[in-house]
Design a protein around this motif. Structure first.
Motif, short mmCIF file in Angstrom:
data_model
loop_
_atom_site.label_atom_id
_atom_site.label_comp_id
_atom_site.label_asym_id
_atom_site.label_seq_id
_atom_site.Cartn_x
_atom_site.Cartn_y
_atom_site.Cartn_z
N UNK A 100 19.97 -34.89 -0.24
CA UNK A 100 18.67 -34.29 0.13
C UNK A 100 17.67 -35.36 0.50
N UNK A 101 17.67 -36.47 -0.21
CA UNK A 101 16.72 -37.56 0.07
C UNK A 101 17.07 -38.28 1.35
N UNK A 102 18.32 -38.72 1.49
CA UNK A 102 18.66 -39.57 2.64
C UNK A 102 18.76 -38.80 3.95
N UNK A 103 18.74 -37.48 3.89
CA UNK A 103 18.71 -36.69 5.12
C UNK A 103 17.33 -36.12 5.40
N UNK A 104 16.36 -36.45 4.56
CA UNK A 104 15.01 -35.91 4.75
C UNK A 104 14.30 -36.61 5.91
N UNK A 105 13.38 -35.91 6.50
CA UNK A 105 12.59 -36.46 7.60
C UNK A 105 11.81 -37.68 7.12
N UNK A 106 11.23 -37.60 5.93
CA UNK A 106 10.42 -38.71 5.42
C UNK A 106 11.28 -39.96 5.25
N UNK A 107 12.45 -39.83 4.65
CA UNK A 107 13.35 -40.97 4.46
C UNK A 107 13.65 -41.63 5.79
N UNK A 108 13.99 -40.83 6.77
CA UNK A 108 14.42 -41.36 8.06
C UNK A 108 13.30 -41.95 8.89
N UNK A 109 12.05 -41.77 8.47
CA UNK A 109 10.94 -42.40 9.17
C UNK A 109 10.42 -43.64 8.45
N UNK A 110 10.99 -43.96 7.30
CA UNK A 110 10.59 -45.19 6.60
C UNK A 110 10.99 -46.40 7.43
N UNK A 111 10.11 -47.39 7.57
CA UNK A 111 10.44 -48.58 8.37
C UNK A 111 11.73 -49.28 7.93
N UNK A 112 11.96 -49.42 6.63
CA UNK A 112 13.17 -50.09 6.16
C UNK A 112 14.42 -49.32 6.58
N UNK A 113 14.36 -48.00 6.52
CA UNK A 113 15.50 -47.17 6.93
C UNK A 113 15.73 -47.32 8.43
N UNK A 114 14.66 -47.21 9.20
CA UNK A 114 14.76 -47.32 10.66
C UNK A 114 15.32 -48.68 11.08
N UNK A 115 15.04 -49.72 10.29
CA UNK A 115 15.50 -51.08 10.61
C UNK A 115 16.88 -51.38 10.01
N UNK A 116 17.48 -50.42 9.31
CA UNK A 116 18.80 -50.64 8.73
C UNK A 116 18.78 -51.51 7.49
N UNK A 117 17.65 -51.56 6.80
CA UNK A 117 17.52 -52.40 5.61
C UNK A 117 17.54 -51.54 4.34
N UNK A 118 18.61 -50.75 4.22
CA UNK A 118 18.85 -49.92 3.04
C UNK A 118 20.25 -50.22 2.54
N UNK A 119 20.39 -50.41 1.26
CA UNK A 119 21.71 -50.65 0.68
C UNK A 119 21.91 -49.74 -0.51
N UNK A 120 23.01 -49.00 -0.47
CA UNK A 120 23.43 -48.21 -1.63
C UNK A 120 24.32 -49.13 -2.45
N UNK A 121 23.97 -49.34 -3.70
CA UNK A 121 24.67 -50.29 -4.54
C UNK A 121 25.25 -49.59 -5.76
N UNK A 122 25.93 -50.32 -6.59
CA UNK A 122 26.53 -49.76 -7.79
C UNK A 122 25.51 -49.66 -8.92
N UNK A 123 25.46 -48.52 -9.55
CA UNK A 123 24.53 -48.26 -10.65
C UNK A 123 24.69 -49.27 -11.78
N UNK A 124 25.92 -49.57 -12.16
CA UNK A 124 26.15 -50.46 -13.30
C UNK A 124 25.60 -51.86 -13.06
N UNK A 125 25.56 -52.31 -11.83
CA UNK A 125 25.04 -53.65 -11.53
C UNK A 125 23.55 -53.73 -11.85
N UNK A 126 22.80 -52.67 -11.59
CA UNK A 126 21.36 -52.70 -11.69
C UNK A 126 20.85 -52.21 -13.04
N UNK A 127 21.68 -51.56 -13.83
CA UNK A 127 21.15 -50.95 -15.06
C UNK A 127 21.83 -51.41 -16.32
N UNK A 128 22.75 -52.37 -16.24
CA UNK A 128 23.40 -52.82 -17.47
C UNK A 128 23.23 -54.31 -17.65
#
Length: 102
Positions: free
Chosen positions: A74-102
């Protein structure tokens, strides 16, 4: 951003994910409600607050029922998400949860 089954959290600068970003010389944005938990829950209507971000890193923690993945979609297909400058520039990374929270 951490996508959970029922909410999305943004981690503050003094959190573990914030400290990793600081090591990379990437500054997370300031948000309105710093908490003792080092994060705040944000809703899709606040997503535009990420417009100042050069990069967006996000991770998903699902409980096995798929709800977090549905929320992610729902978030990554939303109009707002897709108009964010970082998204438009390809500067988004989906990473592993365990790396960031443990």
């Amino acid at each position: 951003l951490r996508v959970l089954p029922a909410a999305v959290r943004i981690y503050h600068r003094d959190s573990f994910p914030g400290s990793i970003l600081a090591e990379l010389d990437i500054q997370p944005p300031e948000f309105r409600n710093p908490s003792a938990d080092h994060f705040e829950v944000i809703t899709l209507d606040r997503l535009a607050e990420l417009a100042s971000c050069d990069w967006i890193f996000y991770f998903v923690w699902d409980e096995g029922d798929g709800r977090a993945f549905e929320l992610e979609q729902r978030w990554v297909t939303s109009r707002v998400w897709n108009t964010l400058p970082a998204v438009a520039a390809g500067r988004v990374r989906r990473t592993e949860d365990a790396v960031w929270t443990t």
